[in-house]
Scaffold this motif. Structure first.
Motif, PDB file in Angstrom:
ATOM      1  N   LYS A  26       0.810  -1.216   0.000  1.00 17.32           N
ATOM      2  CA  LYS A  26       0.000   0.000   0.000  1.00 17.32           C
ATOM      3  C   LYS A  26       0.843   1.266   0.000  1.00 17.32           C
ATOM      4  O   LYS A  26       0.514   2.238  -0.673  1.00 17.32           O
ATOM      5  CB  LYS A  26      -0.963  -0.003   1.184  1.00 17.32           C
ATOM      6  CG  LYS A  26      -2.089  -0.984   1.021  1.00 17.32           C
ATOM      7  CD  LYS A  26      -3.056  -0.913   2.182  1.00 17.32           C
ATOM      8  CE  LYS A  26      -4.158  -1.939   1.985  1.00 17.32           C
ATOM      9  NZ  LYS A  26      -5.185  -1.820   3.013  1.00 17.32           N
ATOM     10  N   GLU A  27       1.932   1.275   0.756  1.00 14.12           N
ATOM     11  CA  GLU A  27       2.786   2.465   0.790  1.00 14.12           C
ATOM     12  C   GLU A  27       3.467   2.683  -0.559  1.00 14.12           C
ATOM     13  O   GLU A  27       3.590   3.811  -1.025  1.00 14.12           O
ATOM     14  CB  GLU A  27       3.819   2.346   1.901  1.00 14.12           C
ATOM     15  CG  GLU A  27       3.217   2.471   3.288  1.00 14.12           C
ATOM     16  CD  GLU A  27       4.246   2.366   4.387  1.00 14.12           C
ATOM     17  OE1 GLU A  27       5.456   2.415   4.102  1.00 14.12           O
ATOM     18  OE2 GLU A  27       3.830   2.233   5.552  1.00 14.12           O
ATOM     19  N   GLU A  28       3.901   1.600  -1.179  1.00  8.27           N
ATOM     20  CA  GLU A  28       4.562   1.731  -2.477  1.00  8.27           C
ATOM     21  C   GLU A  28       3.552   2.165  -3.548  1.00  8.27           C
ATOM     22  O   GLU A  28       3.871   2.967  -4.422  1.00  8.27           O
ATOM     23  CB  GLU A  28       5.234   0.419  -2.873  1.00  8.27           C
ATOM     24  CG  GLU A  28       6.147   0.586  -4.065  1.00  8.27           C
ATOM     25  CD  GLU A  28       7.022  -0.616  -4.327  1.00  8.27           C
ATOM     26  OE1 GLU A  28       7.782  -0.547  -5.301  1.00  8.27           O
ATOM     27  OE2 GLU A  28       6.941  -1.619  -3.590  1.00  8.27           O
ATOM     28  N   VAL A  29       2.337   1.653  -3.479  1.00  8.55           N
ATOM     29  CA  VAL A  29       1.286   2.083  -4.403  1.00  8.55           C
ATOM     30  C   VAL A  29       1.056   3.578  -4.237  1.00  8.55           C
ATOM     31  O   VAL A  29       0.933   4.317  -5.224  1.00  8.55           O
ATOM     32  CB  VAL A  29      -0.019   1.290  -4.170  1.00  8.55           C
ATOM     33  CG1 VAL A  29      -1.175   1.917  -4.940  1.00  8.55           C
ATOM     34  CG2 VAL A  29       0.157  -0.171  -4.562  1.00  8.55           C
ATOM     35  N   ALA A  30       1.037   4.049  -3.014  1.00  8.27           N
ATOM     36  CA  ALA A  30       0.836   5.479  -2.752  1.00  8.27           C
ATOM     37  C   ALA A  30       1.967   6.310  -3.356  1.00  8.27           C
ATOM     38  O   ALA A  30       1.726   7.392  -3.897  1.00  8.27           O
ATOM     39  CB  ALA A  30       0.717   5.740  -1.251  1.00  8.27           C
ATOM     40  N   VAL A  31       3.199   5.816  -3.270  1.00  8.86           N
ATOM     41  CA  VAL A  31       4.338   6.531  -3.859  1.00  8.86           C
ATOM     42  C   VAL A  31       4.154   6.634  -5.370  1.00  8.86           C
ATOM     43  O   VAL A  31       4.353   7.692  -5.971  1.00  8.86           O
ATOM     44  CB  VAL A  31       5.676   5.828  -3.518  1.00  8.86           C
ATOM     45  CG1 VAL A  31       6.819   6.390  -4.352  1.00  8.86           C
ATOM     46  CG2 VAL A  31       5.990   5.970  -2.038  1.00  8.86           C
ATOM     47  N   HIS A  32       3.759   5.528  -6.002  1.00  7.48           N
ATOM     48  CA  HIS A  32       3.546   5.538  -7.449  1.00  7.48           C
ATOM     49  C   HIS A  32       2.399   6.478  -7.827  1.00  7.48           C
ATOM     50  O   HIS A  32       2.498   7.218  -8.803  1.00  7.48           O
ATOM     51  CB  HIS A  32       3.254   4.119  -7.953  1.00  7.48           C
ATOM     52  CG  HIS A  32       4.477   3.279  -8.075  1.00  7.48           C
ATOM     53  ND1 HIS A  32       5.178   3.162  -9.257  1.00  7.48           N
ATOM     54  CD2 HIS A  32       5.137   2.520  -7.176  1.00  7.48           C
ATOM     55  CE1 HIS A  32       6.214   2.365  -9.072  1.00  7.48           C
ATOM     56  NE2 HIS A  32       6.207   1.963  -7.824  1.00  7.48           N
ATOM     57  N   GLU A  33       1.322   6.449  -7.070  1.00  9.00           N
ATOM     58  CA  GLU A  33       0.189   7.340  -7.357  1.00  9.00           C
ATOM     59  C   GLU A  33       0.612   8.804  -7.285  1.00  9.00           C
ATOM     60  O   GLU A  33       0.255   9.611  -8.140  1.00  9.00           O
ATOM     61  CB  GLU A  33      -0.960   7.078  -6.387  1.00  9.00           C
ATOM     62  CG  GLU A  33      -1.689   5.784  -6.666  1.00  9.00           C
ATOM     63  CD  GLU A  33      -2.768   5.484  -5.640  1.00  9.00           C
ATOM     64  OE1 GLU A  33      -2.705   6.013  -4.509  1.00  9.00           O
ATOM     65  OE2 GLU A  33      -3.669   4.703  -5.978  1.00  9.00           O
ATOM     66  N   LYS A  34       1.380   9.141  -6.253  1.00  5.87           N
ATOM     67  CA  LYS A  34       1.836  10.522  -6.098  1.00  5.87           C
ATOM     68  C   LYS A  34       2.773  10.918  -7.242  1.00  5.87           C
ATOM     69  O   LYS A  34       2.639  11.997  -7.819  1.00  5.87           O
ATOM     70  CB  LYS A  34       2.545  10.693  -4.757  1.00  5.87           C
ATOM     71  CG  LYS A  34       2.983  12.105  -4.490  1.00  5.87           C
ATOM     72  CD  LYS A  34       3.586  12.265  -3.119  1.00  5.87           C
ATOM     73  CE  LYS A  34       3.995  13.693  -2.871  1.00  5.87           C
ATOM     74  NZ  LYS A  34       4.584  13.883  -1.551  1.00  5.87           N
ATOM     75  N   ALA A  35       3.688  10.014  -7.589  1.00  4.45           N
ATOM     76  CA  ALA A  35       4.634  10.308  -8.663  1.00  4.45           C
ATOM     77  C   ALA A  35       3.907  10.537  -9.986  1.00  4.45           C
ATOM     78  O   ALA A  35       4.188  11.498 -10.705  1.00  4.45           O
ATOM     79  CB  ALA A  35       5.645   9.173  -8.805  1.00  4.45           C
TER      80      ALA A  35
END
Length: 60
Positions: A26-35
């Motif tokens: 979930k945290e990595e998905v959030a990083v990708h979404e933000k990027a």
């Protein structure tokens, strides 16, 4: 004209992206979404994107 690494003040690139195409953390998905949201905001489309490309190509 701004260079490819110029970004608005306060906007920092993500620390890292996973090489694995199946991102489930979930945290990595959030990083990708933000990027990708930041990339989407800074993207240009259509003639606005085409003009500088054509200018550079004609300068070659």
């Amino acid at each position: 004209m701004a260079g490819p690494l110029d970004r608005p003040a306060g906007i920092q690139p993500p620390k890292a992206f996973s090489a694995d195409p199946a991102v489930t953390d979930k945290e990595e998905v959030a990083v990708h979404e933000k990027a990708f949201a930041l990339l989407e905001r800074s993207a240009t489309y259509g003639q606005e994107a085409r003009s500088p490309i054509e200018a550079e190509l004609s300068a070659l």
